[in-house]
Design a protein around this motif. Structure first.
Motif, short mmCIF file in Angstrom:
data_model
loop_
_atom_site.label_atom_id
_atom_site.label_comp_id
_atom_site.label_asym_id
_atom_site.label_seq_id
_atom_site.Cartn_x
_atom_site.Cartn_y
_atom_site.Cartn_z
N ASP A 135 0.83 -1.20 0.00
CA ASP A 135 0.00 0.00 0.00
C ASP A 135 0.87 1.26 0.00
OD1 ASP A 135 -2.49 -1.21 -0.08
OD2 ASP A 135 -2.62 -1.41 2.09
N TRP A 136 1.93 1.22 0.78
CA TRP A 136 2.84 2.38 0.79
C TRP A 136 3.46 2.58 -0.59
CZ3 TRP A 136 8.11 2.47 -0.27
CH2 TRP A 136 8.73 3.71 -0.06
N GLY A 137 3.91 1.50 -1.21
CA GLY A 137 4.53 1.60 -2.52
C GLY A 137 3.61 2.20 -3.57
N ALA A 138 2.31 1.93 -3.44
CA ALA A 138 1.35 2.48 -4.41
C ALA A 138 1.19 3.99 -4.27
CB ALA A 138 0.00 1.80 -4.23
N SER A 139 1.61 4.55 -3.13
CA SER A 139 1.48 6.00 -2.93
C SER A 139 2.76 6.76 -3.27
CB SER A 139 1.11 6.28 -1.46
OG SER A 139 2.21 5.99 -0.60
N VAL A 140 3.81 6.04 -3.67
CA VAL A 140 5.08 6.69 -3.98
C VAL A 140 5.01 7.26 -5.39
CG1 VAL A 140 7.55 6.31 -4.29
CG2 VAL A 140 6.35 5.17 -2.44
N PRO A 141 5.40 8.51 -5.59
CA PRO A 141 5.28 9.11 -6.93
C PRO A 141 6.08 8.37 -8.00
CG PRO A 141 5.65 10.81 -5.26
CD PRO A 141 5.85 9.49 -4.58
N ASP A 142 7.26 7.87 -7.67
CA ASP A 142 8.12 7.22 -8.66
C ASP A 142 8.43 5.79 -8.22
OD1 ASP A 142 8.32 9.54 -10.23
OD2 ASP A 142 9.88 10.33 -8.91
N PRO A 143 7.56 4.83 -8.61
CA PRO A 143 7.77 3.45 -8.18
C PRO A 143 9.02 2.84 -8.80
CG PRO A 143 6.03 3.58 -9.81
CD PRO A 143 6.39 4.99 -9.46
N GLU A 144 9.59 1.85 -8.11
CA GLU A 144 10.77 1.17 -8.62
C GLU A 144 10.43 0.33 -9.85
OE1 GLU A 144 13.89 1.31 -7.69
OE2 GLU A 144 13.63 2.66 -5.99
N VAL A 145 9.33 -0.42 -9.78
CA VAL A 145 8.91 -1.27 -10.88
C VAL A 145 7.89 -0.49 -11.71
CG1 VAL A 145 7.83 -3.45 -11.54
CG2 VAL A 145 9.29 -3.33 -9.51
N VAL A 146 8.19 -0.27 -12.98
CA VAL A 146 7.35 0.55 -13.85
C VAL A 146 6.81 -0.30 -15.00
CG1 VAL A 146 7.30 2.55 -15.39
CG2 VAL A 146 8.60 2.65 -13.26
N SER A 147 5.48 -0.34 -15.12
CA SER A 147 4.86 -1.06 -16.23
C SER A 147 4.66 -0.17 -17.44
CB SER A 147 3.49 -1.62 -15.79
OG SER A 147 3.64 -2.53 -14.73
N VAL A 148 4.42 1.13 -17.22
CA VAL A 148 4.14 2.06 -18.31
C VAL A 148 4.98 3.32 -18.11
CG1 VAL A 148 2.39 3.39 -19.52
CG2 VAL A 148 1.79 1.18 -18.51
N LYS A 149 5.69 3.72 -19.17
CA LYS A 149 6.44 4.97 -19.15
C LYS A 149 5.57 6.07 -19.76
CE LYS A 149 11.20 3.22 -19.67
NZ LYS A 149 11.01 1.77 -19.77
N ILE A 150 5.62 7.25 -19.12
CA ILE A 150 4.92 8.42 -19.66
C ILE A 150 5.97 9.52 -19.85
CG2 ILE A 150 3.09 10.12 -19.31
CD1 ILE A 150 1.83 8.13 -17.31
N ILE A 151 6.08 10.02 -21.06
CA ILE A 151 7.02 11.10 -21.35
C ILE A 151 6.20 12.36 -21.57
CG2 ILE A 151 9.03 11.76 -22.71
CD1 ILE A 151 9.21 8.95 -21.47
#
Length: 555
Positions: A135-151
Motif C-alpha cells: 500500500d505504501w509503494g502504491a502511494s510513492v510518486p516514482d515506483p521502482e517497478v514501472v509497467s508504463v512509461k509516460i514522457i
C-alpha cells in the motif's frame, strides 16, 4: 535513490524485531533500529532531510519514553505522514495491551496491531507487513517497478488523467521529462512522437490525445476479441456490482463479457482505504479490491473490454438477443446486467469548472493527491468517499478542509471515518458552507466559501479542490423500455409500477421492466450506495440470470 527505510523501535525486544526483519527485508529496505521513540523520530528526520523515504515504523506496544505508543505515532506522523505504522506487541503483553490500543487503530492512529513473531516462518505476520508495504509503494510518486512509461514536458491535465487511470488499473507508471538524460537513447526509437507519449512494453509507444487512447492502446478494441455470436451475460460497468456479477457468473459456467468505460473499480476504485469491507481487518484500497476481483473474474473466463462507452442498448424481441453497442463494436447477449454506477454531480460554478484538471478534481483522484504535498486542499462532500479522500490527502497536503452543507458528518458518513477525521489534526470540518467561486493563474490558487446560513463569504488559499458531491445515474444510453424513477435511477422488483407487473406479480428483486435485463449496484433505485451492498447485489443477480436462461418447463 537509497532504499526506503523501515525503522524498528523497541527498548526490550529490538533483537527479535531486527532478526525477523533482517531475514526478510534487508535486501530491499534500509533497516534502522532505535530503542526510544525520540531516537526513531530523529532517524526519520535525518532520512527525510537527506532526500530519502521512510516506508514503515514498527514498534512494540510499550515505549520507554512516551506514555503510549499512540503518542509516538503522532510525533512520527508529523515527520513522515505517508509511512505505514505497525505495532508488534510482545507475546507477554499482547492481550493486556490490546483493549487500549485497538481503539486507536479504529481511528486511524496506526495501521495494524500484530503479535510479535515467536519463531521462523510466521507468515501471517509477514503477510500483514508486505500488504502494508505494498500500500505504501502504491502511494510513492516514482515506483521502482514501472509497467508504463509516460514522457511529458509538464504535469498537464491529460498527463495527470492518464496517470490516474493507470494507477486505478493497477499499472505502476512514472513520468519522465523529454530532456531527462536517462531516457534519451530510449526516445530515439520514436522520432515522430508528440506529448504526452505513453510506452507499454507489450504495445510499443503511443502519442496520446485522451485517456481513451491509452485504454484502447493497452487493452484493445472490442473487435480485437473473439466473442461468441451470442454470450450468456453482458455486464455493463466494472464497479463492485459488475465485478461481483462477472466473478459469480463466470465461475458458474456462464459466458461473460464486462464492458467498462473508465478504469475497473468505478468510484470505489478511487477509495484510498476501505476499512469496513468484510474480511479485510486492516482495510484495503479500492484499487486493490477492484484488481483482485478483476483477476478473479479473468481466471474464470470473463472477457474485459476496458475504455469503451456503451452508446446504446438495443432490446431483443421475440427471443432475439439484446445488443450492447459501442463505437468499437457490439456484444450480443441473452442477458444484460446494468451496473454502471453513478457520476459525481457537477458543482456548477463556471470559474471552478474551467480549472478541472488544474487543481480541481471530480472524485478522489488518487494520483493528484501526490501533487498536493505541502499545500492546502479542500474536499467537498459528506459521504464515505469524501472522508476516505480527506484521510488520504492528509498524508500529503499541509491541511485538508472538508466543506459540507450539513451541520456535520455524522448523518452521511460511517462512524469509523468520522472518528478517524476527528483524530487527524491535518483535517478540519467546515460545516454549513459551500464553495461559490475560485481561481488562479492557470491553476487553482484560491477558493471563495459561503456560509449557507448567514451568506458571509471568506477567501481561502487552496491548491487542490476535490469534489465528491453525491450521485447522478448514468442512464442516457438506456432504452425507453427500462423504467426509471424521478431521479433517473433504474426501477427493479417491487419498485416497478404495478401496471407493468405480469399476471399481477412484480419482477424479481433485481429484474427491470425488460425481461433478461437486470440492474445491480448504485444505478438501481433504492440501492444502499455501499461497496459491500453493491457486491452483494452483483452476486445475487447471477441466480436470476440462470433462472431466466433455464429452459421453460413443459407443463
Amino acid at each position: 535513490m537509497p532504499a526506503p527505510a523501515i525503522i524498528l523501535v523497541s527498548a526490550d525486544h529490538l533483537d527479535v524485531l531486527e532478526a525477523e526483519f533482517t531475514h526478510r527485508y534487508a535486501h530491499d529496505y534500509d533497516l534502522r533500529c532505535a530503542t526510544t521513540c525520540a531516537e526513531a523520530e530523529q532517524i526519520a528526520r535525518e532520512i527525510c532531510d537527506a532526500g530519502g523515504l521512510v516506508a514503515m515504523f514498527v514498534t512494540d506496544s510499550r515505549p520507554v519514553d512516551q506514555p503510549s505508543v499512540l503518542h509516538a505515532f503522532a510525533a512520527w506522523r508529523s515527520v513522515v505522514p505517508q509511512a505505514r505504522r505497525l505495532v508488534a506487541a510482545h507475546w507477554d503483553h499482547f492481550l493486556d495491551d490490546a483493549p487500549s490500543l485497538r481503539a486507536g487503530m479504529a481511528k486511524g492512529k496506526y495501521d495494524a496491531y500484530l503479535l510479535m513473531p515467536r519463531g521462523a516462518r510466521d507468515e501471517e505476520f509477514h503477510h500483514a507487513v508486505t500488504d502494508l508495504l505494498s500500500d505504501w509503494g502504491a502511494s510513492v510518486p516514482d515506483p521502482e517497478v514501472v509497467s508504463v512509461k509516460i514522457i511529458s514536458p509538464s504535469h498537464d491535465p491529460l498527463t495527470l488523467a492518464i496517470r490516474d487511470f493507470l494507477d486505478r488499473m493497477g499499472m505502476p507508471n512514472r513520468v519522465w521529462h523529454p530532456e531527462d538524460p536517462h531516457i534519451q537513447q530510449f526516445l530515439t526509437q520514436f522520432p515522430d512522437r508528440t506529448y504526452p507519449f505513453v510506452y507499454s512494453p507489450q504495445r510499443s509507444g503511443l502519442s496520446a490525445t485522451s485517456v481513451r487512447d491509452v485504454a484502447h492502446h493497452i487493452w484493445g478494441r472490442p473487435s480485437d476479441f473473439k466473442i461468441d455470436d451470442v454470450i450468456d451475460m453482458a455486464v455493463v460497468g466494472g464497479g463492485p456490482a459488475g465485478l461481483a456479477a462477472a466473478v459469480y457468473g463466470a465461475s458458474e459456467g456462464l459466458s461473460v463479457v464486462l464492458l467498462e468505460a473508465e478504469a475497473v473499480g468505478g468510484q470505489a476504485g478511487t477509495s484510498s482505504m476501505i476499512r469496513n469491507y468484510l474480511g479485510f481487518p486492516r482495510g484495503i484500497s479500492g484499487m486493490r479490491l477492484a484488481q483482485r476481483a478483476r483477476n478473479q473474474a479473468l481466471r474464470f473466463g470473463t472477457t474485459f473490454l476496458t475504455g469503451w462507452d456503451v452508446d446504446t442498448l438495443e432490446v431483443g424481441r421475440d427471443g432475439a438477443p439484446h445488443v450492447v453497442r459501442t463505437e468499437g463494436g457490439e456484444v450480443r447477449a441473452r442477458t444484460v446486467v446494468i451496473s454502471t454506477g453513478v457520476a459525481y454531480r457537477k458543482l456548477g460554478v463556471p470559474s471552478i469548472e474551467d480549472l478541472v484538471g488544474r487543481g480541481v478534481n471530480y472524485g478522489a483522484a488518487l494520483t493528484a493527491a501526490r501533487e498536493m504535498e505541502g499545500y492546502d486542499v479542500v474536499v467537498v462532500g459528506g459521504g464515505n468517499s469524501a472522508g476516505q479522500a480527506a484521510v488520504h490527502l492528509s498524508r500529503f497536503a499541509r491541511s485538508v478542509s472538508i466543506v459540507v452543507r450539513r451541520s456535520g458528518l455524522g448523518e452521511t458518513m460511517s462512524q469509523y471515518l468520522v472518528d478517524e477525521i476527528a483524530y487527524n489534526d491535518r483535517i478540519t470540518v467546515v460545516p454549513r458552507t459551500r464553495v461559490v467561486d475560485g481561481g488562479g493563474d492557470g491553476a487553482l490558487e484560491w477558493l471563495c466559501l459561503e456560509d449557507v446560513d448567514t451568506g458571509e463569504r471568506t477567501t481561502k488559499q487552496a491548491r487542490g479542490l476535490f469534489l465528491l458531491l453525491g450521485a447522478e445515474p448514468r442512464c442516457d444510453w438506456l432504452p425507453e423500455e427500462l423504467v426509471r424513477d424521478r431521479s433517473d435511477f433504474v426501477l427493479t422488483g417491487r419498485d416497478v409500477p404495478r401496471e407493468l407487473w405480469v399476471d399481477d406479480l412484480p419482477p424479481a428483486n433485481l429484474a427491470t421492466t425488460v425481461p433478461g435485463i437486470f440492474a445491480a449496484g448504485d444505478i438501481r433505485s433504492g440501492s444502499m450506495k455501499r461497496v459491500a451492498a453493491a457486491s452483494g447485489e452483483g452476486a445475487s443477480v447471477v441466480p436470476l440470470v440462470h433462472a431466466y436462461l433455464a429452459p421453460a418447463p413443459e407443463d
